[in-house]
Enzyme design. Structure first.
Site, PDB file in Angstrom:
ATOM      1  N   TYR A  18      48.938  91.260 -32.897  1.00  0.00           N
ATOM      2  CA  TYR A  18      48.082  90.163 -32.424  1.00  0.00           C
ATOM      3  C   TYR A  18      47.095  89.664 -33.478  1.00  0.00           C
ATOM      4  CZ  TYR A  18      49.810  90.538 -27.677  1.00  0.00           C
ATOM      5  OH  TYR A  18      50.608  90.514 -26.559  1.00  0.00           O
TER       6      TYR A  18
ATOM      7  N   LYS B 258      55.715 104.383 -29.899  1.00  0.00           N
ATOM      8  CA  LYS B 258      57.128 104.460 -30.293  1.00  0.00           C
ATOM      9  C   LYS B 258      57.176 105.020 -31.709  1.00  0.00           C
ATOM     10  CE  LYS B 258      61.506 103.445 -29.377  1.00  0.00           C
ATOM     11  NZ  LYS B 258      62.274 104.223 -28.396  1.00  0.00           N
TER      12      LYS B 258
ATOM     13  N   ASP C 146      59.582 103.032 -24.063  1.00  0.00           N
ATOM     14  CA  ASP C 146      60.739 102.753 -23.207  1.00  0.00           C
ATOM     15  C   ASP C 146      60.755 103.704 -21.999  1.00  0.00           C
ATOM     16  OD1 ASP C 146      61.040 104.565 -25.283  1.00  0.00           O
ATOM     17  OD2 ASP C 146      63.213 104.384 -25.384  1.00  0.00           O
TER      18      ASP C 146
ATOM     19  N   ASP D 192      50.179  94.853 -23.253  1.00  0.00           N
ATOM     20  CA  ASP D 192      50.372  93.553 -22.601  1.00  0.00           C
ATOM     21  C   ASP D 192      51.610  93.604 -21.707  1.00  0.00           C
ATOM     22  OD1 ASP D 192      49.901  90.926 -21.996  1.00  0.00           O
ATOM     23  OD2 ASP D 192      50.925  90.137 -23.759  1.00  0.00           O
TER      24      ASP D 192
ATOM     25  N   ASP E 229      51.844  93.873 -17.227  1.00  0.00           N
ATOM     26  CA  ASP E 229      52.544  92.951 -16.319  1.00  0.00           C
ATOM     27  C   ASP E 229      53.447  93.771 -15.392  1.00  0.00           C
ATOM     28  OD1 ASP E 229      51.471  90.587 -17.388  1.00  0.00           O
ATOM     29  OD2 ASP E 229      53.403  89.558 -17.306  1.00  0.00           O
TER      30      ASP E 229
HETATM   31  P1  ATP Z   1      51.486  84.147 -19.811  1.00  0.00           P
HETATM   32  O1  ATP Z   1      52.611  84.254 -20.784  1.00  0.00           O
HETATM   33  O2  ATP Z   1      50.441  83.144 -20.213  1.00  0.00           O
HETATM   34  O3  ATP Z   1      50.926  85.480 -19.388  1.00  0.00           O
HETATM   35  P2  ATP Z   1      53.506  83.894 -17.823  1.00  0.00           P
HETATM   36  O4  ATP Z   1      54.564  82.996 -18.313  1.00  0.00           O
HETATM   37  O5  ATP Z   1      53.707  85.380 -17.850  1.00  0.00           O
HETATM   38  O6  ATP Z   1      52.112  83.504 -18.515  1.00  0.00           O
HETATM   39  P3  ATP Z   1      52.076  83.666 -15.457  1.00  0.00           P
HETATM   40  O7  ATP Z   1      51.262  82.459 -15.489  1.00  0.00           O
HETATM   41  O8  ATP Z   1      51.387  84.943 -15.762  1.00  0.00           O
HETATM   42  O9  ATP Z   1      53.301  83.458 -16.353  1.00  0.00           O
HETATM   43  O10 ATP Z   1      52.796  83.769 -14.040  1.00  0.00           O
HETATM   44  C1  ATP Z   1      53.982  84.533 -13.817  1.00  0.00           C
HETATM   45  C2  ATP Z   1      54.437  84.323 -12.368  1.00  0.00           C
HETATM   46  O11 ATP Z   1      53.484  84.897 -11.476  1.00  0.00           O
HETATM   47  C3  ATP Z   1      54.561  82.849 -12.000  1.00  0.00           C
HETATM   48  O12 ATP Z   1      55.725  82.633 -11.246  1.00  0.00           O
HETATM   49  C4  ATP Z   1      53.348  82.572 -11.161  1.00  0.00           C
HETATM   50  O13 ATP Z   1      53.557  81.634 -10.173  1.00  0.00           O
HETATM   51  C5  ATP Z   1      52.990  83.928 -10.553  1.00  0.00           C
HETATM   52  N1  ATP Z   1      51.516  84.074 -10.479  1.00  0.00           N
HETATM   53  C6  ATP Z   1      50.682  84.340 -11.499  1.00  0.00           C
HETATM   54  N2  ATP Z   1      49.428  84.379 -11.076  1.00  0.00           N
HETATM   55  C7  ATP Z   1      49.430  84.138  -9.746  1.00  0.00           C
HETATM   56  C8  ATP Z   1      48.409  84.045  -8.743  1.00  0.00           C
HETATM   57  N3  ATP Z   1      47.103  84.198  -9.018  1.00  0.00           N
HETATM   58  N4  ATP Z   1      48.801  83.763  -7.491  1.00  0.00           N
HETATM   59  C9  ATP Z   1      50.092  83.608  -7.182  1.00  0.00           C
HETATM   60  N5  ATP Z   1      51.102  83.689  -8.082  1.00  0.00           N
HETATM   61  C10 ATP Z   1      50.776  83.942  -9.363  1.00  0.00           C
END
Ligand code: ATP
Length: 337
Positions: A123, A170, A203, A227, A231
């Site tokens: 980053y 890793k 992994d 990161d 998720d």
């Molecule tokens: P980034 O790369 O910027 O982290 P991303 O491409 O991973 O973004 P996000 O914006 O994090 O995408 O969203 C991923 C999925 O989760 C999308 O389908 C979105 O609609 C859903 N999502 C994210 N935040 C919320 C929220 N607060 N409420 C409902 N759904 C959400």
């Protein structure tokens, strides 16, 4: 009076910010805790309007505030949050994942936190072309590794949990960089004999987050792995809509949801504001510790329990199986505060 700077963001950012302001105003009116909130612009819209994703005025105002809240920003995220983390030395990214009742979670007994190193790794933006190859420098220093390891162990010490730190890396492939990270964590572990220490390849960690997520307590890892894994851990407990995060330094902190700007649902009034509101609960905990202000802890605990109870009663937004809009869910919260 706490000065709060608030980046309203892109995509669902402004909707989440409106929700946050309603909740903070309600707390301001109903408790002894007082705030002065300044709305700031940064992100795609700011870039379009001013030519800078992080305008100087925004940065100056943040520096003068006690704490910063940041709604998600869009494509220019790296020019906002990655820069803020480095400029303000917000070295610890804290991303909890906790089971709430009536959530589409894998299990109901998950209570873990990812402690992600926030200033180094891939980053730092050191990328270049070399002939026909593209090169990215992965920087891992001993100082930053020890600092984040210490933060992880202190976190484990304070948590009412199994007191375990899992160092994720890793080092079998990236022997120099992750070798250094793993070694630094193992050395810091010796200073905390009461806390169980284990190492896991990234992994295996990704797999175990699905297979046995309840086995994790505190996970400490490098920037990119943190990161990605956060998720995943958010989804394991029901989704990004409930996932808060903190960026902590020695003198300042910034709170934001784990997720991005979610353009697919922007402007529809269906975003779940809990991710941002639970980030505000983390903000109250940080302000409480920093200023020895017990009112902050009380208010933060109340906010979390209100969200917890609503979700338990099936009052939820669409992403987690409910039918409430963003504004309806926010009103349910403010009515109970
Ligand atoms: P980034 O790369 O910027 O982290 P991303 O491409 O991973 O973004 P996000 O914006 O994090 O995408 O969203 C991923 C999925 O989760 C999308 O389908 C979105 O609609 C859903 N999502 C994210 N935040 C919320 C929220 N607060 N409420 C409902 N759904 C959400």
């Amino acid at each position: 009076m706490y000065k709060i700077s608030l980046i309203t963001g892109d995509g669902i950012g402004p909707e989440l910010s409106d929700s946050a302001i309603s909740v903070l105003e309600k707390i301001h009116d109903k408790s002894d805790l007082k705030f002065d909130i300044t709305k700031l612009s940064a992100g795609d819209k700011a870039l379009e309007e001013t030519g800078k994703a992080l305008p100087d005025e925004t940065l100056e105002t943040i520096k003068k505030s006690d704490v910063c809240l940041k709604a998600p920003v869009g494509e220019s995220a790296a020019d906002v949050i990655v820069v803020l983390r480095r400029l303000l030395d917000l070295y610890a990214n804290i991303r909890p994942a906790k089971s709430y009742p009536h959530m589409p979670a894998l299990r109901d007994d998950i209570d873990m936190v990812i402690v992600r190193e926030n200033t180094e790794d891939l980053y730092t933006g050191k990328e270049f072309s070399l002939g026909n190859a593209s090169v990215a420098l992965r920087i891992i220093s001993e100082d930053a590794s020890r600092r984040i390891a210490k933060y992880a162990f202190e976190t484990a010490k304070m948590r009412d949990s199994m007191r375990k730190v899992t160092c994720v890396h890793k080092s079998n492939v990236m022997r120099v960089t992750d070798g250094m990270f793993a070694k630094s964590c193992a050395e810091v572990a010796k200073e905390y004999p009461d806390i169980t220490f284990e190492e896991m390849y990234v992994d295996a960690c990704a797999m175990n987050l699905i297979r046995q997520p309840h086995q994790f307590d505190v996970v400490v890892t490098t920037n990119l792995f943190g990161d990605i894994l956060s998720d995943e851990s958010s989804q394991v407990v029901g989704g990004l809509g409930m996932a808060p995060a903190a960026n902590i330094g020695d003198n300042f902190a910034l709170f934001e949801p784990v997720h991005g700007a979610a353009f697919d649902i922007a402007g529809q009034n269906i975003a779940n504001p809990s991710s941002f509101l639970l980030s505000i609960k983390m903000m109250f905990d940080w302000l409480g510790s920093k200023h020895h202000d017990t009112k902050c802890f009380d208010v933060g605990n109340k906010l979390e329990s209100v969200i917890f109870d609503l979700v338990k009663d099936g009052i939820k937004t669409k992403d987690i199986g409910g039918d409430k809009t963003t504004t309806e869910f926010t009103k349910e919260i403010t009515d109970l505060l």
